[in-house]
Design an enzyme around this catalytic site. Sequence first.
Site, short mmCIF file in Angstrom:
data_model
loop_
_atom_site.label_atom_id
_atom_site.label_comp_id
_atom_site.label_asym_id
_atom_site.label_seq_id
_atom_site.Cartn_x
_atom_site.Cartn_y
_atom_site.Cartn_z
N SER A 126 -14.89 -7.32 26.77
CA SER A 126 -14.88 -6.36 25.66
C SER A 126 -15.75 -6.86 24.52
CB SER A 126 -13.43 -6.21 25.21
OG SER A 126 -13.36 -5.71 23.91
N TYR A 151 -5.04 -9.61 21.84
CA TYR A 151 -5.75 -8.92 22.93
C TYR A 151 -7.16 -9.49 23.09
CZ TYR A 151 -8.79 -5.56 25.18
OH TYR A 151 -9.75 -5.00 25.99
N LYS A 155 -9.27 -11.79 26.17
CA LYS A 155 -10.60 -11.57 26.78
C LYS A 155 -11.46 -12.82 26.64
CE LYS A 155 -9.84 -7.46 28.27
NZ LYS A 155 -9.61 -7.25 29.71
P1 NAD Z 1 -6.05 1.36 31.30
O1 NAD Z 1 -4.80 0.91 30.62
O2 NAD Z 1 -6.30 2.80 31.44
O3 NAD Z 1 -6.15 0.69 32.75
C1 NAD Z 1 -5.65 -0.57 33.04
C2 NAD Z 1 -4.72 -0.41 34.24
O4 NAD Z 1 -4.21 -1.69 34.61
C3 NAD Z 1 -3.51 0.48 33.94
O5 NAD Z 1 -3.50 1.55 34.84
C4 NAD Z 1 -2.30 -0.43 34.10
O6 NAD Z 1 -1.21 0.25 34.69
C5 NAD Z 1 -2.85 -1.54 34.99
N1 NAD Z 1 -2.22 -2.85 34.81
C6 NAD Z 1 -2.04 -3.52 33.64
N2 NAD Z 1 -1.45 -4.70 33.87
C7 NAD Z 1 -1.24 -4.79 35.21
C8 NAD Z 1 -0.67 -5.78 36.05
N3 NAD Z 1 -0.12 -6.90 35.56
N4 NAD Z 1 -0.63 -5.55 37.39
C9 NAD Z 1 -1.16 -4.41 37.90
N5 NAD Z 1 -1.70 -3.45 37.16
C10 NAD Z 1 -1.75 -3.63 35.82
O7 NAD Z 1 -7.26 0.64 30.54
P2 NAD Z 1 -8.82 0.92 30.63
O8 NAD Z 1 -9.24 1.56 29.37
O9 NAD Z 1 -9.18 1.54 31.93
O10 NAD Z 1 -9.36 -0.58 30.57
C11 NAD Z 1 -9.72 -1.28 31.75
C12 NAD Z 1 -10.16 -2.67 31.36
O11 NAD Z 1 -11.25 -2.59 30.44
C13 NAD Z 1 -9.10 -3.51 30.65
O12 NAD Z 1 -9.21 -4.84 31.09
C14 NAD Z 1 -9.47 -3.39 29.19
O13 NAD Z 1 -9.03 -4.51 28.45
C15 NAD Z 1 -10.98 -3.36 29.29
N6 NAD Z 1 -11.62 -2.70 28.14
C16 NAD Z 1 -11.23 -1.44 27.78
C17 NAD Z 1 -11.81 -0.83 26.68
C18 NAD Z 1 -11.36 0.54 26.23
O14 NAD Z 1 -11.54 0.85 25.05
N7 NAD Z 1 -10.81 1.37 27.10
C19 NAD Z 1 -12.82 -1.50 25.97
C20 NAD Z 1 -13.22 -2.77 26.38
C21 NAD Z 1 -12.59 -3.36 27.48
C1 WQD Z 2 -13.20 3.56 16.52
C2 WQD Z 2 -13.49 3.97 15.08
C3 WQD Z 2 -11.68 3.52 13.57
C4 WQD Z 2 -8.83 6.38 15.23
C5 WQD Z 2 -11.06 -0.68 20.15
C6 WQD Z 2 -10.70 -2.14 20.39
C7 WQD Z 2 -11.83 -2.83 21.09
C8 WQD Z 2 -12.22 -2.08 22.36
C9 WQD Z 2 -12.53 -0.67 22.05
C10 WQD Z 2 -10.89 -2.92 24.18
C11 WQD Z 2 -12.99 2.95 14.06
C12 WQD Z 2 -11.93 5.00 13.66
C13 WQD Z 2 -9.99 5.63 15.01
C14 WQD Z 2 -8.44 7.32 14.24
C15 WQD Z 2 -10.36 6.72 12.93
N1 WQD Z 2 -11.14 -2.05 23.27
N2 WQD Z 2 -10.72 5.80 13.89
N3 WQD Z 2 -9.23 7.46 13.14
O1 WQD Z 2 -11.17 -0.19 17.06
O2 WQD Z 2 -13.64 0.21 17.52
O3 WQD Z 2 -12.19 -0.66 19.30
O4 WQD Z 2 -11.41 -0.06 21.37
O5 WQD Z 2 -11.45 -3.90 24.43
O6 WQD Z 2 -11.37 -4.10 21.39
O7 WQD Z 2 -10.44 -2.74 19.14
O8 WQD Z 2 -11.92 1.68 18.63
O9 WQD Z 2 -11.42 4.05 18.97
O10 WQD Z 2 -9.72 2.61 17.76
O11 WQD Z 2 -11.84 3.17 16.62
O12 WQD Z 2 -11.02 6.87 11.89
O13 WQD Z 2 -7.39 7.98 14.34
O14 WQD Z 2 -12.75 5.16 14.80
O15 WQD Z 2 -11.37 3.14 12.26
O16 WQD Z 2 -13.91 2.92 13.01
P1 WQD Z 2 -12.22 0.23 17.98
P2 WQD Z 2 -11.15 2.92 18.05
#
Ligand code: NAD
Ligand code: WQD
Length: 344
Positions: A126, A151, A155
């Site tokens: 991330s 969190y 990572k």
């Molecule tokens: P998500 O929550 O939709 O998907 C993750 C899935 O993993 C879920 O379906 C959950 O049930 C499953 N899971 C969690 N812990 C588990 C365990 N111990 N055993 C088996 N299954 C388990 O999340 P996502 O948005 O699809 O994210 C996928 C990956 O990408 C994650 O590692 C997340 O940290 C990373 N990521 C997400 C974002 C984002 O904003 N969505 C941004 C950067 C990184």
């Molecule tokens: C985006 C922008 C908020 C909601 C998060 C995690 C990051 C990564 C991606 C996993 C910001 C603004 C949001 C609302 C708003 N995830 N906002 N009103 O915080 O950039 O990143 O998701 O790895 O680690 O921190 O994403 O979608 O929450 O926010 O104004 O109701 O939208 O302030 O500027 P963020 P976000």
Amino acid sequence: MKKVLVTGGCGYIGSHTIVDLIEQGYEVVSVDNLSNSDASVLDGIAAITGKRVKNYAIDLRWPEATAQVFEDHTDIQGIIHFAALKAVGESVNEPIRYFRNNINSLLNLLDCMVKYEVPHLIFSSSCSVYGNTDQLPVTEETPTQEAESPYARTKQMCEQIIHDFARVHPKQKHILLRYFNPAGAHDSAKIGESPINKASNLVPVITETAIGKRQEMTVFGDNYDTRDGSCIRDYIHVEDLADAHTKALQHLEASRQQNAVDVYNLGIGEGVTVLEAVEAFMKVTGQKLAYKIGERRPGDVVAIYANYNKAEQQLGWSPKRDINDIMRTAWAWEVARTGGRLEG
Ligand code: NAD
Ligand code: WQD
């Protein structure tokens, strides 16, 4: 047909990646304990691809259950590891649960990679590993800062664990993909973001407000030092992300990677402000959006966006979609999963 294990396959990014893998000719096995997803996503995947994927609804924290998947599928040739807990705010209040889940799941998978001789791992990292950086755009060389949440620390730690693992296990190769802000849904509107836990990310908050699940939404701050005062992020369409995973796997399979571990940023390389995102939603969908300007959200960085040149040059990947595509598909998915606009 190459077989790939996708962990978190019923989740948001995992499900879209499964579709892409199937379309690129892979056979997929999923592991997802459904802690933040629903098995019905497998119906959506089947409707798009015509293939029903088997999901093991087991917890990756448990070594025996995890190993059993590899016993059942001794021909797994790669792992894409999405499964993790991902709610930043929750992780602040429940750090141990986050460490236990995200770290132990990875450790158990790494053990299985050795025992079952799986050569390739793609790990979901991330942009949060960069912390509060002021070097923009962010490249893979930008130094990581202190994590802003447990969190983000999971990572950083997982990345480090993979580096340490790779030093003593030269047969395995790994790619760490650092996503910026994933958003949008599959073009078919058959799968999208549908977490069990309450959404807090900007795009689902926008669509849930427009459809009437929330009365109004808040823009967190309009007095930052940006072009319109709201925060800047790099929103990357989930189908572009999915494509990057398949390309990363193909890169490893073609033995094009020299290093044991390589890291890639995945973003579109452009910053979009919160107010621009809101405008894009209203323009693309023709919907009104009830929003107000509120206080800054604690912990928010002012601006972050990616330089993705490395992924472009080495993986042959580049994003094809923009914020308008994100809003169009996210809205179509919201309407599809809600069954139309909620009145009242
Ligand atoms: P998500 O929550 O939709 O998907 C993750 C899935 O993993 C879920 O379906 C959950 O049930 C499953 N899971 C969690 N812990 C588990 C365990 N111990 N055993 C088996 N299954 C388990 O999340 P996502 O948005 O699809 O994210 C996928 C990956 O990408 C994650 O590692 C997340 O940290 C990373 N990521 C997400 C974002 C984002 O904003 N969505 C941004 C950067 C990184
Ligand atoms: C985006 C922008 C908020 C909601 C998060 C995690 C990051 C990564 C991606 C996993 C910001 C603004 C949001 C609302 C708003 N995830 N906002 N009103 O915080 O950039 O990143 O998701 O790895 O680690 O921190 O994403 O979608 O929450 O926010 O104004 O109701 O939208 O302030 O500027 P963020 P976000």
